[in-house]
Write a protein that holds these residues in place. Structure first.
Motif, mmCIF file in Angstrom:
data_model
loop_
_atom_site.group_PDB
_atom_site.id
_atom_site.type_symbol
_atom_site.label_atom_id
_atom_site.label_comp_id
_atom_site.label_asym_id
_atom_site.label_seq_id
_atom_site.Cartn_x
_atom_site.Cartn_y
_atom_site.Cartn_z
ATOM 1 N N UNK A 294 -3.297 -5.739 -46.186
ATOM 2 C CA UNK A 294 -2.961 -6.631 -45.082
ATOM 3 C C UNK A 294 -4.193 -6.980 -44.260
ATOM 4 N N UNK A 295 -4.001 -7.977 -43.417
ATOM 5 C CA UNK A 295 -5.040 -8.420 -42.492
ATOM 6 C C UNK A 295 -4.563 -8.109 -41.082
ATOM 7 N N UNK A 296 -5.432 -7.526 -40.276
ATOM 8 C CA UNK A 296 -5.121 -7.226 -38.882
ATOM 9 C C UNK A 296 -5.844 -8.236 -38.002
ATOM 10 N N UNK A 297 -5.148 -8.765 -37.011
ATOM 11 C CA UNK A 297 -5.751 -9.679 -36.044
ATOM 12 C C UNK A 297 -5.363 -9.190 -34.660
ATOM 13 N N UNK B 179 -1.924 -0.258 -29.629
ATOM 14 C CA UNK B 179 -2.638 -1.401 -30.190
ATOM 15 C C UNK B 179 -3.969 -0.997 -30.810
ATOM 16 N N UNK B 180 -4.289 0.263 -30.766
ATOM 17 C CA UNK B 180 -5.495 0.780 -31.406
ATOM 18 C C UNK B 180 -5.101 1.910 -32.354
ATOM 19 N N UNK B 181 -4.211 1.627 -33.317
ATOM 20 C CA UNK B 181 -3.699 2.727 -34.131
ATOM 21 C C UNK B 181 -4.667 3.232 -35.184
ATOM 22 N N UNK B 182 -5.727 2.492 -35.487
ATOM 23 C CA UNK B 182 -6.657 2.919 -36.522
ATOM 24 C C UNK B 182 -8.089 2.886 -36.021
ATOM 25 N N UNK B 183 -8.413 3.613 -34.950
ATOM 26 C CA UNK B 183 -9.752 3.475 -34.379
ATOM 27 C C UNK B 183 -10.868 3.938 -35.309
ATOM 28 N N UNK B 184 -10.594 4.909 -36.205
ATOM 29 C CA UNK B 184 -11.651 5.427 -37.058
ATOM 30 C C UNK B 184 -11.635 4.838 -38.457
ATOM 31 N N UNK B 185 -10.567 4.202 -38.848
ATOM 32 C CA UNK B 185 -10.455 3.736 -40.223
ATOM 33 C C UNK B 185 -10.578 2.231 -40.367
ATOM 34 N N UNK B 186 -10.555 1.480 -39.285
ATOM 35 C CA UNK B 186 -10.620 0.023 -39.366
ATOM 36 C C UNK B 186 -11.938 -0.447 -38.790
#
Length: 190
Positions: free
Chosen positions: A112-115, A32-39
């Motif tokens: 896309x939008x992440x929530x 659930x944290x697949x983009x910790x550095x890019x998002x």
């Protein structure tokens, strides 16, 4: 003299060196944290805590009043036990409301939008702009009292609908307009 340069790090002897220990499991990003550095996650307003606490207080007030009247009229000990259980459950819910509001977040990406939200059951919704049918902004009486609004995204699949509560009206309008424009742009290419 050991041959180390003065004031520098000690010399490393030649030969094989042991591999560094693996990172602990709790420090690696989960699914659930697949983009910790890019998002860059945007939090919701902390005022949402008060809205949720007032909703809880109204529900608890009705439950406690009903149980207290039942206990006073019947005198049965089960009403007293239920009263205590509701008070304990309400106290537990107060703690979880605070943590749950801090778990909400959203991030706008190119396509896309992440929530994200949830404590015990974490949920990450990825809504492609091209799949959005319409974006709805709503604000109930409690939300309006705290100057908040909720953005609801509607897609073709009802299960994929996502919402972002606890936004200031200006941010909700900006997000609605941006998502609508991006949705129209992406849909034209289909």
């Amino acid at each position: 003299m050991t041959g180390d340069p003065v004031g520098g790090p000690p010399a490393v002897p030649p030969g094989p060196h042991p591999a560094p220990p693996p990172a602990p499991a709790w420090s690696t990003p989960g699914p659930l944290e697949p983009w910790p550095d890019t998002v860059r996650w945007q939090p919701v307003s902390g005022e949402l805590i008060w809205v949720e606490l007032l909703r809880l207080a109204a529900l608890l007030g009705v439950l406690l009043l009903g149980l207290a009247v039942g206990w006073a009229l019947s005198g049965h000990w089960l009403f007293g036990a239920a009263l205590g259980a509701v008070v304990l459950a309400g106290a537990w819910r107060v703690v979880t409301i605070v943590r749950a509001v801090h778990a909400w977040g959203y991030a706008e990406r190119e396509n896309d939008l992440l929530v994200r939200h949830g404590l015990l059951v974490r949920r990450l919704s990825i809504v492609p702009y091209s799949r959005m049918q319409f974006v709805d902004v709503s604000a109930g009486p409690l939300e309006r009292a705290f100057d908040l609004a909720t953005v609801q995204l509607h897609t073709a699949a009802a299960a994929s609908d996502a919402r972002v509560p606890g936004l200031r009206p200006a941010e909700a309008s900006r997000l609605r307009d941006r998502l609508t424009a991006l949705g129209e742009d992406r849909a034209e290419g289909l």
